[in-house]
Design an enzyme around this catalytic site. Structure first.
Site, PDB file in Angstrom:
ATOM      1  N   TYR A 104       0.868  -1.185   0.000  1.00  0.00           N
ATOM      2  CA  TYR A 104       0.000   0.000   0.000  1.00  0.00           C
ATOM      3  C   TYR A 104       0.898   1.226   0.000  1.00  0.00           C
ATOM      4  O   TYR A 104       1.864   1.308   0.775  1.00  0.00           O
ATOM      5  CB  TYR A 104      -0.874   0.009   1.267  1.00  0.00           C
ATOM      6  N   GLU A 115      -3.676   7.435  -4.125  1.00  0.00           N
ATOM      7  CA  GLU A 115      -3.549   6.172  -3.410  1.00  0.00           C
ATOM      8  C   GLU A 115      -3.286   5.029  -4.396  1.00  0.00           C
ATOM      9  O   GLU A 115      -4.045   4.845  -5.342  1.00  0.00           O
ATOM     10  CB  GLU A 115      -4.839   5.885  -2.632  1.00  0.00           C
TER      11      GLU A 115
END
Ligand code: ADP
Ligand code: MG
Length: 223
Positions: A109, A197
């Protein structure tokens, strides 16, 4: 303003961010054609809606052939996708992004957001990629690293190495991760992002880093 995955990827690629080839499709026939154009091998059919969590809800499917891409696109197009990010009414899918399939080794991530209090950009990273980061933040906050890049000093090798170390990246791959972080940071500033993101940022079986998903929110005033 939120962008679709395919829009975000097309913008990010202009800054050298590594993404996979793909094509947008509005019909199963177009999805099949896209799969053929991508080489006819494994591809992924991805619903384009303004919400994450598509995979778990059936909006991301790995197809082994163009015919399978046709079948998955038939199922996904026209469906109302309900994910934790859509609300109960869900979101109607009217287009899919057909993308080359990746041989995933690891999923990380990585995100960047404006940190107003620190007057900079916060880089958030975790080994727990592909999952819902909100849940990781809640149950295992120690698995998430936040590094603040101050506006006046800018991004340095130090920031990148901290992220690489936290993610447990092999020494000979740190430079290539740094290149990805730098390209994302450049894009973040140039596009006036509020949030960028990448979940997951993958490492492939042959060691390359690729942004497999991208969620971008642009600053409306800047627009
Ligand atoms: P969402 O976050 O909305 O569920 P993602 O784009 O993150 O959608 O896709 C969900 C999962 O599907 C990823 O974590 C990854 O495991 C897999 N996936 C997505 N794109 C590809 C691809 N091009 N090749 C192989 N697997 C993929
Ligand atoms: Mg994702």
């Amino acid at each position: 303003m939120n962008l679709h995955e395919y829009q975000a990827k097309q913008l990010l690629s202009k800054f050298g961010v590594p993404i996979l080839a793909g094509e947008l499709a509005y019909t199963p026939r177009e999805a099949q054609r896209a799969a053929i154009n991508l080489g006819g091998g494994v591809c992924v059919v991805k619903a384009q809606v303004h919400a994450g969590g598509r995979g778990k809800a059936g909006g991301v499917k790995v197809a082994k052939s163009p015919d399978e891409a046709f079948d998955y696109a038939s199922k996904i197009l026209g469906m109302t996708l309900v994910t934790p990010q859509t609300g109960a009414q869900g979101k109607l899918v009217n287009k899919v992004w057909v993308e080359a399939g990746a041989a995933i080794d690891k999923e990380f991530y990585l995100s960047m957001l404006v940190d107003r209090a620190e007057c900079g950009v916060a880089i958030v990273a975790s080994k727990e990629g592909g999952m819902e980061i909100e849940e990781v933040a809640h149950t295992n906050p120690e698995k998430i690293l936040t590094v603040v890049v101050k506006r006046e000093s800018g991004l340095s090798g130090f920031h990148c190495r901290r992220v690489a170390q936290f993610l447990g990246i092999e020494k000979d791959k740190v430079a290539s991760l740094e290149k990805v972080i730098r390209s994302l940071y450049t894009a973040f500033l140039a596009l006036d992002c509020e949030m960028l993101e990448v979940n997951p940022l993958i490492q492939t079986k042959d060691g390359q880093f690729i942004c497999l998903d991208a969620k971008v929110a642009l600053d409306e005033n800047a627009m």
